[in-house]
Design an enzyme around this catalytic site. Structure first.
Site, mmCIF file in Angstrom:
data_model
loop_
_atom_site.group_PDB
_atom_site.id
_atom_site.type_symbol
_atom_site.label_atom_id
_atom_site.label_comp_id
_atom_site.label_asym_id
_atom_site.label_seq_id
_atom_site.Cartn_x
_atom_site.Cartn_y
_atom_site.Cartn_z
ATOM 1 C CB SER A 57 -17.651 -7.974 -7.230
ATOM 2 O OG SER A 57 -17.186 -6.654 -7.368
ATOM 3 C CG HIS A 105 -1.821 -1.204 1.279
ATOM 4 N ND1 HIS A 105 -1.491 -2.330 2.004
ATOM 5 C CD2 HIS A 105 -2.995 -1.469 0.677
ATOM 6 C CE1 HIS A 105 -2.443 -3.243 1.858
ATOM 7 N NE2 HIS A 105 -3.371 -2.749 1.064
ATOM 8 C CG HIS A 165 -9.201 1.247 -2.851
ATOM 9 N ND1 HIS A 165 -8.721 1.438 -1.565
ATOM 10 C CD2 HIS A 165 -10.131 2.210 -3.045
ATOM 11 C CE1 HIS A 165 -9.341 2.454 -1.007
ATOM 12 N NE2 HIS A 165 -10.206 2.945 -1.886
#
Length: 201
Positions: A180, A105, A125
């Site tokens: 997803s 990160h 993200h």
């Protein structure tokens, strides 16, 4: 030119049967399947992997999240290590044949994991995503800085859609990771085709 990579990550929101059925439809389109199932036992991992192999999924495409023991036992393509996982340097020393991915990160984490022996890094993200709705995305500039800070491939994760993949690859990222957007889609085969098509551009 190096081939752009498509990593598909299990969502933790499907039964073993549902996951197996969907992977059977998409594995020929993807480069890596990450099994990230925090609630599975070792036996569940082994059972699913054995079934996937029987269905023709190449072992080298399968990456196990965190569970180094399962990855070694099943002789799969690799292991994805998180901040709470066994140290990458230890895994590299004990299992030099195992491909190691690490989730990072920051530039500092990226440099540490590269020196520890990671083969690729997953960073995000990048874009806004429902799974991290309360956290601001790190963005493309941050992704570009990570790419430029190390010499190993960076896989971008978080809010990746077919329509923003060209922006991701403009940073020099080696690939994208999707959860997803594929596995929770009503038409999983059509969904993965849309992502796969962007890899060719």
């Amino acid at each position: 030119m190096t081939k752009k990579q498509l990593h598909i990550i299990s969502t933790g929101r499907q039964t073993e049967t549902e996951l197996i059925e969907k992977v059977a439809q998409i594995h020929s389109y993807i480069d890596f399947l990450h099994l990230r199932e925090r609630n599975w036992t070792a036996q569940q991992f082994i059972s699913v992997i054995e079934t996937l192999i029987d269905l023709g999924v190449p072992t080298e495409k399968i990456v196990i999240n965190d569970r180094v023991d399962v990855a070694v036992k099943m002789n799969v393509g690799g292991v994805q290590l998180a901040s709470h996982s066994i140290d990458a340097a230890f895994v590299k020393q004990q299992f030099p044949y195992l491909k190691i991915g690490c989730s990072v990160h920051s530039i500092e984490e990226a440099n540490i994991q590269e020196k520890a022996g990671a083969h690729f890094l997953m960073y995000g993200h990048v874009f806004q995503t429902q799974s991290k709705a309360n956290l601001p995305p790190r963005g493309l500039d941050s992704l570009r800085q990570i790419v430029n800070s190390v010499d190993i491939p960076i896989i971008a994760i978080g809010g990746v859609k077919p329509e923003n993949m060209n922006l991701i690859f403009s940073t020099g990222a080696a690939g994208v990771a999707v959860l997803s957007g594929v596995l929770l889609s009503k038409d999983v085969k059509r969904a993965v085709e849309r992502y796969s098509d962007q890899l060719m551009k």
